[in-house]
Design an enzyme around this catalytic site. Structure first.
Site, mmCIF file in Angstrom:
data_model
loop_
_atom_site.group_PDB
_atom_site.id
_atom_site.type_symbol
_atom_site.label_atom_id
_atom_site.label_comp_id
_atom_site.label_asym_id
_atom_site.label_seq_id
_atom_site.Cartn_x
_atom_site.Cartn_y
_atom_site.Cartn_z
ATOM 1 N N GLY A 54 24.878 -99.798 -58.010
ATOM 2 C CA GLY A 54 24.003 -98.653 -58.647
ATOM 3 C C GLY A 54 24.219 -97.273 -57.955
ATOM 4 O O GLY A 54 23.304 -96.433 -57.962
ATOM 5 N N ALA A 55 25.339 -97.006 -57.566
ATOM 6 C CA ALA A 55 25.667 -95.816 -56.653
ATOM 7 C C ALA A 55 26.067 -94.764 -57.660
ATOM 8 O O ALA A 55 26.476 -93.922 -57.209
ATOM 9 C CB ALA A 55 26.944 -96.222 -55.930
ATOM 10 N N SER A 56 26.054 -94.894 -58.956
ATOM 11 C CA SER A 56 26.555 -93.782 -59.763
ATOM 12 C C SER A 56 25.406 -93.056 -60.121
ATOM 13 O O SER A 56 25.658 -91.937 -60.589
ATOM 14 C CB SER A 56 27.035 -94.650 -60.882
ATOM 15 O OG SER A 56 26.081 -95.187 -61.955
ATOM 16 N N SER A 95 9.983 -102.030 -55.891
ATOM 17 C CA SER A 95 9.265 -101.187 -56.421
ATOM 18 C C SER A 95 7.752 -101.330 -56.140
ATOM 19 O O SER A 95 7.369 -102.491 -56.050
ATOM 20 C CB SER A 95 9.352 -101.263 -58.104
ATOM 21 O OG SER A 95 8.457 -100.587 -58.487
ATOM 22 N N TYR A 148 8.281 -105.447 -65.730
ATOM 23 C CA TYR A 148 9.216 -104.805 -64.773
ATOM 24 C C TYR A 148 8.640 -105.294 -63.381
ATOM 25 O O TYR A 148 9.580 -105.661 -62.671
ATOM 26 C CB TYR A 148 9.441 -103.315 -64.747
ATOM 27 C CG TYR A 148 9.952 -102.437 -63.694
ATOM 28 C CD1 TYR A 148 11.288 -102.589 -63.463
ATOM 29 C CD2 TYR A 148 9.151 -101.874 -62.803
ATOM 30 C CE1 TYR A 148 11.817 -102.006 -62.414
ATOM 31 C CE2 TYR A 148 9.757 -100.996 -61.753
ATOM 32 C CZ TYR A 148 11.057 -101.085 -61.624
ATOM 33 O OH TYR A 148 11.608 -100.471 -60.553
ATOM 34 N N LYS A 175 10.349 -107.584 -60.033
ATOM 35 C CA LYS A 175 10.518 -106.987 -58.798
ATOM 36 C C LYS A 175 9.639 -107.899 -57.817
ATOM 37 O O LYS A 175 10.357 -108.263 -56.938
ATOM 38 C CB LYS A 175 9.864 -105.695 -58.585
ATOM 39 C CG LYS A 175 10.936 -104.290 -59.325
ATOM 40 C CD LYS A 175 12.262 -104.521 -58.827
ATOM 41 C CE LYS A 175 13.030 -103.484 -59.209
ATOM 42 N NZ LYS A 175 14.496 -103.401 -58.620
HETATM 43 N N1 LIG Z 1 13.176 -94.257 -59.839
HETATM 44 C C1 LIG Z 1 12.085 -94.950 -59.768
HETATM 45 O O1 LIG Z 1 10.823 -94.355 -59.874
HETATM 46 C C2 LIG Z 1 11.865 -96.392 -58.968
HETATM 47 C C3 LIG Z 1 10.948 -96.507 -58.415
HETATM 48 C C4 LIG Z 1 10.681 -97.897 -57.704
HETATM 49 C C5 LIG Z 1 11.914 -98.683 -57.775
HETATM 50 N N2 LIG Z 1 13.144 -98.037 -58.509
HETATM 51 C C6 LIG Z 1 14.243 -99.134 -58.249
HETATM 52 O O2 LIG Z 1 15.251 -98.148 -57.695
HETATM 53 C C7 LIG Z 1 16.642 -98.905 -58.164
HETATM 54 C C8 LIG Z 1 17.644 -97.560 -58.462
HETATM 55 O O3 LIG Z 1 17.159 -96.852 -59.684
HETATM 56 P P1 LIG Z 1 17.033 -95.402 -59.823
HETATM 57 O O4 LIG Z 1 15.840 -94.858 -59.820
HETATM 58 O O5 LIG Z 1 18.123 -94.767 -58.874
HETATM 59 O O6 LIG Z 1 17.580 -95.289 -61.274
HETATM 60 P P2 LIG Z 1 18.862 -94.716 -62.055
HETATM 61 O O7 LIG Z 1 19.241 -93.498 -61.656
HETATM 62 O O8 LIG Z 1 18.726 -95.276 -63.543
HETATM 63 O O9 LIG Z 1 20.246 -95.574 -61.188
HETATM 64 C C9 LIG Z 1 20.309 -97.105 -61.953
HETATM 65 C C10 LIG Z 1 21.748 -97.503 -61.403
HETATM 66 O O10 LIG Z 1 21.784 -99.013 -61.690
HETATM 67 C C11 LIG Z 1 22.993 -99.101 -62.321
HETATM 68 N N3 LIG Z 1 23.033 -100.116 -63.284
HETATM 69 C C12 LIG Z 1 22.266 -100.245 -64.416
HETATM 70 N N4 LIG Z 1 22.844 -101.388 -64.968
HETATM 71 C C13 LIG Z 1 23.748 -101.847 -64.477
HETATM 72 C C14 LIG Z 1 24.867 -102.919 -64.839
HETATM 73 N N5 LIG Z 1 24.570 -103.728 -65.722
HETATM 74 N N6 LIG Z 1 25.894 -103.178 -64.047
HETATM 75 C C15 LIG Z 1 26.007 -102.395 -62.938
HETATM 76 N N7 LIG Z 1 25.095 -101.261 -62.645
HETATM 77 C C16 LIG Z 1 23.885 -101.057 -63.226
HETATM 78 C C17 LIG Z 1 23.357 -97.560 -62.886
HETATM 79 O O11 LIG Z 1 24.693 -97.549 -62.971
HETATM 80 P P3 LIG Z 1 25.804 -97.524 -64.429
HETATM 81 O O12 LIG Z 1 24.736 -97.107 -65.510
HETATM 82 O O13 LIG Z 1 26.652 -96.622 -64.126
HETATM 83 O O14 LIG Z 1 26.106 -98.762 -64.466
HETATM 84 C C18 LIG Z 1 22.829 -96.825 -61.954
HETATM 85 O O15 LIG Z 1 23.947 -96.524 -60.868
HETATM 86 C C19 LIG Z 1 16.231 -99.727 -59.297
HETATM 87 O O16 LIG Z 1 16.389 -101.008 -58.803
HETATM 88 C C20 LIG Z 1 14.835 -99.276 -59.431
HETATM 89 O O17 LIG Z 1 14.196 -100.429 -60.006
HETATM 90 C C21 LIG Z 1 13.196 -96.914 -59.154
#
Ligand SMILES: NC(=O)c1ccc[n+]([C@@H]2O[C@H](COP(=O)([O-])OP(=O)(O)OC[C@H]3O[C@@H](n4cnc5c(N)ncnc54)[C@H](OP(=O)(O)O)[C@@H]3O)[C@@H](O)[C@H]2O)c1
Length: 237
Positions: free
Chosen positions: A12-14, A137, A150, A154
């Site tokens: 998820g580095a994108s 999370s 969700y 987690k």
């Molecule tokens: N933001 C929050 O409020 C929050 C809070 C608690 C926990 N989290 C957790 O933090 C982590 C990162 O989330 P984020 O907030 O950074 O969200 P984000 O900006 O939506 O990033 C999600 C990442 O996951 C990748 N991804 C999604 N589906 C994929 C697939 N099928 N194959 C490969 N990569 C995939 C996406 O890359 P591509 O679409 O390019 O594949 C993207 O790089 C997640 O596990 C999320 O549950 C987030």
């Protein structure tokens, strides 16, 4: 574990937390394998991070996860750190949870990290050291209406991670959880149910975190090898 000179995979580095973590790992001297599906974002990020390596993979597909680890190992010859960060949310009330969507998210948020861990651990065992960080999370510690799908995924990841920590620590491998709080990323736009949950509509929430702040917590987890690292102390049970 120290970070300088280590080989790290960040899924998820994108975008969001994964992107910020890859940048911070690289600043601290790691060589980072950047994993996701969005090719342009990964190539652009890679151009900023010396000796980084791009692997496009759909982590819903077991074969692509296995292939991804093989490619990283072939390229760098070792793997010290795995950050299982890729994930998506599904924010609907219990009565509206669709089993197909729930299963798909289970594959991404639980099975994917499990398979990636199963692939890297034998490599880490040969190296006699390794750290896996699973991104959970804060919602997995709470009962919030509309977030059960969700938060339950987690919670499953928490159970796998905490048990893996116990099972693998005798092999000098640490499996650590990081619990982010609400973080300003594309997460809420990327919800599997179409991003109906909006931070703008929830402006009574406490201040949200930046992905850079969460990245610091992830590096803290790698450094301390603690089983659990919370974005904020008040989240601890
Ligand atoms: N933001 C929050 O409020 C929050 C809070 C608690 C926990 N989290 C957790 O933090 C982590 C990162 O989330 P984020 O907030 O950074 O969200 P984000 O900006 O939506 O990033 C999600 C990442 O996951 C990748 N991804 C999604 N589906 C994929 C697939 N099928 N194959 C490969 N990569 C995939 C996406 O890359 P591509 O679409 O390019 O594949 C993207 O790089 C997640 O596990 C999320 O549950 C987030």
């Amino acid at each position: 574990m120290g970070i300088n000179g280590k080989i790290a995979i960040v899924t998820g580095a994108s975008s969001g937390i994964g992107r910020a973590t890859a940048i911070l790992l690289s600043k601290n001297g790691a060589k980072v394998a950047l994993v996701a599906r969005s090719k342009e974002n990964l190539v652009e990020l890679s151009s900023l991070l010396p000796e980084s390596f791009v692997v496009w993979a759909d982590l819903l597909k077991e074969t692509e996860i296995k292939e991804m680890v093989k490619k990283v190992y072939k390229h760098f010859g070792r793997i010290d750190i795995l950050v299982n960060n890729a994930g998506r949310g599904y924010h609907v009330p219990i009565m509206q949870i669709e089993s197909k969507k729930y299963s798909e998210l289970f594959d991404l948020n639980v099975i994917g990290p499990l398979i990636a861990m199963q692939q890297v651990v034998p490599i880490m065992e040969k190296q006699k050291k390794g750290v896996v960080v699973n991104i959970s999370s804060g919602t997995s510690l709470m009962q919030i209406p509309g977030i059960a799908a969700y938060s339950s995924l987690k919670r499953a990841l928490n159970a796998i991670s905490l048990t893996a920590m116990e099972e693998l620590k005798e092999n000098n491998i640490s499996v650590c959880l990081v619990y982010p709080y609400i973080t300003k990323t594309n997460f809420h736009k990327n919800l599997i149910n179409g991003g109906r949950w909006s931070m703008e509509e929830n402006d009574n929430l406490p201040k949200i975190d930046t992905p850079e702040y969460v990245a610091e917590k992830i590096l803290e987890a790698i450094d301390t090898e603690r089983a659990e690292t919370f974005a904020h102390d008040w989240m601890k049970r």
